[in-house]
Design a protein around this motif. Structure first.
Motif, mmCIF file in Angstrom:
data_model
loop_
_atom_site.group_PDB
_atom_site.id
_atom_site.type_symbol
_atom_site.label_atom_id
_atom_site.label_comp_id
_atom_site.label_asym_id
_atom_site.label_seq_id
_atom_site.Cartn_x
_atom_site.Cartn_y
_atom_site.Cartn_z
ATOM 1 N N LEU A 68 -48.958 18.833 63.818
ATOM 2 C CA LEU A 68 -49.819 17.890 63.116
ATOM 3 C C LEU A 68 -50.668 17.101 64.107
ATOM 4 O O LEU A 68 -51.869 16.868 63.866
ATOM 5 N N ILE A 69 -50.077 16.688 65.222
ATOM 6 C CA ILE A 69 -50.826 15.945 66.240
ATOM 7 C C ILE A 69 -52.022 16.765 66.713
ATOM 8 O O ILE A 69 -53.142 16.250 66.859
ATOM 9 N N GLY A 70 -51.802 18.055 66.929
ATOM 10 C CA GLY A 70 -52.899 18.932 67.341
ATOM 11 C C GLY A 70 -53.964 19.057 66.271
ATOM 12 O O GLY A 70 -55.171 19.017 66.561
ATOM 13 N N GLN A 71 -53.536 19.195 65.025
ATOM 14 C CA GLN A 71 -54.486 19.327 63.927
ATOM 15 C C GLN A 71 -55.322 18.074 63.743
ATOM 16 O O GLN A 71 -56.503 18.151 63.378
ATOM 17 N N GLU A 72 -54.716 16.918 63.979
ATOM 18 C CA GLU A 72 -55.404 15.648 63.775
ATOM 19 C C GLU A 72 -56.189 15.205 65.008
ATOM 20 O O GLU A 72 -56.933 14.220 64.944
ATOM 21 N N GLY A 73 -56.033 15.909 66.116
ATOM 22 C CA GLY A 73 -56.736 15.543 67.335
ATOM 23 C C GLY A 73 -56.254 14.242 67.937
ATOM 24 O O GLY A 73 -57.037 13.463 68.504
ATOM 25 N N LEU A 74 -54.954 13.982 67.821
ATOM 26 C CA LEU A 74 -54.377 12.740 68.320
ATOM 27 C C LEU A 74 -53.832 12.930 69.732
ATOM 28 O O LEU A 74 -53.546 14.055 70.166
ATOM 29 N N ALA A 75 -53.642 11.806 70.417
ATOM 30 C CA ALA A 75 -53.180 11.866 71.806
ATOM 31 C C ALA A 75 -51.686 12.144 71.914
ATOM 32 O O ALA A 75 -51.234 12.713 72.913
ATOM 33 N N GLY A 76 -50.909 11.720 70.912
ATOM 34 C CA GLY A 76 -49.477 11.921 70.996
ATOM 35 C C GLY A 76 -48.753 11.263 69.844
ATOM 36 O O GLY A 76 -49.360 10.787 68.873
ATOM 37 N N ILE A 77 -47.427 11.207 69.958
ATOM 38 C CA ILE A 77 -46.585 10.687 68.881
ATOM 39 C C ILE A 77 -46.861 9.211 68.626
ATOM 40 O O ILE A 77 -46.905 8.766 67.477
#
Length: 277
Positions: free
Chosen positions: A43-52
């Motif tokens: 999900l983090i990859g899909q959302e383009g987020l830096a991390g948890i």
């Protein structure tokens, strides 16, 4: 041994899950951590987020993001007559037991988009037991339950569905049970008449009626030992004496505290029967 406390990434996920439970009421804290970690990272990859940490921060103010996290953590892998040998074993070893009952109830726990429930409905119809039955399909993922109620199968899976049905001992043509609708295959309306889909969270909700059969396949593998035992107790409490419990191919009762309260009907297909007191 609990490895969570020794793994910074796992600790971060536990903090994420604690926030998810406190704010939105979904409790994933006793899910198997390796599996949960893979799904959170996806999900983090899909959302383009830096991390948890960024996921947790944004989720606290974004209900839609929290919903996407819940959907990503839910187990939605299913198909019609999945694991045909399991359904063949039901035909041969469990159907004869159901014939002795005037009415019976079957609970599919963690039913996802409902294919397994509809598979059961087809089998009971072919065995002339449909009018005695009531089927319940439950999940904690409301959006996947909506899909289950619609009963529309992807056309690109139909070849696999047909093959599964035939290998499971199907007695008709599978095409008799659906009709083409837009980009999908809509299951026949009469299959839905004795099915009720509803919300139920295995991590926190209570026993589900007096069931003659509980089917929960390939869900417990995503839980840690504590949650597995809790859910197995839930199934035990939900079953009538002599009721049938069906688990997934990689699951077992052997190491459970409840093992002595069940007899094995089919060890390979993980089909058990609750012993009479």
């Amino acid at each position: 041994m609990d490895t969570t406390s020794n793994n910074p990434e796992f600790r971060a996920i536990q903090r994420l899950f604690s926030e998810l439970e406190a704010r939105y009421g979904f409790d994933f804290r006793d899910y198997a951590m390796n599996s949960a970690c893979r799904r959170v990272k996806q999900l983090i990859g899909q959302e383009g987020l830096a991390g948890i940490e960024e996921l947790q921060q944004k989720m606290t103010h974004d209900k839609d993001l929290a919903d996407r996290l819940v959907r990503g953590l839910s187990i939605n892998v299913t198909e019609m007559f999945r694991d045909p040998q399991f359904f063949l074993a039901l035909r041969k070893q469990v159907i004869p037991l159901l014939r002795d009952l005037e009415h019976f109830k079957i609970w599919h726990a963690g039913c996802a988009s409902g294919e397994e429930v509809y598979s059961m409905a087809i089998m009971l119809l072919e065995e002339n037991l449909d009018e005695r039955s009531m089927l319940f399909g439950t999940d904690f993922n409301c959006s996947i339950l909506d899909r289950a109620r619609q009963g529309i199968l992807p056309l690109d899976q139909m070849q696999k569905n047909v093959m599964n049905y035939q290998q499971a001992g199907g007695r008709q043509q599978f095409v008799d049970y659906y009709h083409a609708r837009y980009a999908g295959a809509a299951l026949a309306q009469h299959l839905k008449q004795r099915i009720l889909f509803s919300f139920h969270d295995l991590t926190r909700d209570n026993a589900f009626g007096e069931m003659n059969m509980v089917i929960c396949r390939n869900v417990l593998i995503y839980f840690n030992k504590k949650l597995k035992e809790r859910v197995l107790q839930l199934f035990y409490d939900s079953l009538v004496e002599g009721g049938i419990l069906c688990l997934g191919s990689h699951e077992t009762l052997k190491l459970s505290l409840l093992a002595e309260h069940f007899e094995t009907i089919n060890a390979e297909q993980k089909i058990y029967r609750k012993l009479r007191a």
